[in-house]
Motif scaffolding. Structure first.
Motif, mmCIF file in Angstrom:
data_model
loop_
_atom_site.group_PDB
_atom_site.id
_atom_site.type_symbol
_atom_site.label_atom_id
_atom_site.label_comp_id
_atom_site.label_asym_id
_atom_site.label_seq_id
_atom_site.Cartn_x
_atom_site.Cartn_y
_atom_site.Cartn_z
ATOM 1 N N GLY A 117 0.818 -1.102 0.074
ATOM 2 C CA GLY A 117 0.253 -0.022 0.000
ATOM 3 C C GLY A 117 0.969 1.346 0.124
ATOM 4 N N SER A 118 0.459 2.151 1.091
ATOM 5 C CA SER A 118 1.565 3.306 1.066
ATOM 6 C C SER A 118 2.804 2.983 1.432
ATOM 7 C CB SER A 118 0.825 4.230 2.149
ATOM 8 O OG SER A 118 0.846 3.707 3.409
ATOM 9 N N GLU A 119 3.132 1.913 1.698
ATOM 10 C CA GLU A 119 4.556 1.671 2.074
ATOM 11 C C GLU A 119 5.138 0.944 0.942
ATOM 12 O OE1 GLU A 119 4.085 0.555 7.027
ATOM 13 O OE2 GLU A 119 4.912 -0.793 5.500
#
Length: 207
Positions: A117-119
């Motif tokens: 995801g955002s990582e």
């Protein structure tokens, strides 16, 4: 002709950056140098002005240009990538003198699994790095840069922009980096010593 007076500094933000070539180019976190009236690099009694020459539109990275390289330039891995549970080192430049006492610190963080995801594109580490560590290099056991500290996700979880994204940004910005999988630590030198040799404090002066 006298130079016009500069506007007074209203705010001063501190972060870390590290040299990536022998021409004075430095890498730091983009958020650390946003809206700066002036950027000052401080290392071992030297204070030099630097300019922001490139910023990543996708990742928290900014390229600075100082008049010259102070110390050594970083080396990035050619193919060796940090894996979960690997011990790594990261620290704000201002904290490094204390970490170099005696034999110096070999590692102070552990690579953990990214959740996607955002990582995505980030190296997730368990670390207690302090204020001012934004832009600091994450060094593996060979002293190679595996990431650039970006932000804290949880109290003990820190995200660093990954090495693939970092080297792609530098290459696209025209910086000739050195990539080598061989150890960059001489003798019994610690990763704290290596970090100190390539890093510096960055002061963002805002009007």
């Amino acid at each position: 002709m006298a130079l016009p007076p500069q506007a007074p500094v209203q705010r001063q933000l501190k972060s870390t950056a590290f040299f990536v070539d022998g021409a004075g180019h430095m890498l730091t976190a983009r958020h650390a140098v946003e809206n700066c009236a002036r950027v000052v690099v401080v290392k071992e009694g030297h204070r030099v002005l630097a300019s922001v020459v490139a910023q990543s539109s996708r990742h928290d990275l900014a390229l600075l240009k100082a008049p010259k390289t102070l110390g050594l330039a970083a080396v990035f891995p050619r193919s060796v990538v940090a894996s979960p549970n690997d011990m790594v080192f990261a620290g704000a430049y201002d904290t490094l003198p204390g970490l170099r006492v005696g034999g110096g610190v070999l590692a102070n963080a552990r690579v953990t699994t990214s959740s996607g995801g955002s990582e995505s594109g980030h190296l997730a580490i368990e670390s207690s790095v302090t204020f001012g560590a934004s832009g600091a290099p994450v060094l593996d056991r060979n002293g190679l840069v595996q990431g650039v500290i970006s932000r804290r996700a949880l109290p003990n979880r820190v995200l660093a922009v990954g090495v693939a994204e970092t080297t792609s940004f530098l290459t696209a910005s025209g910086v000739r980096i050195v990539q080598d999988d061989r150890p960059q630590l001489a003798g019994s030198a610690s990763r704290a010593h290596r970090a100190a040799s390539i890093s510096a404090t960055v002061m963002c002066l805002q009007n």
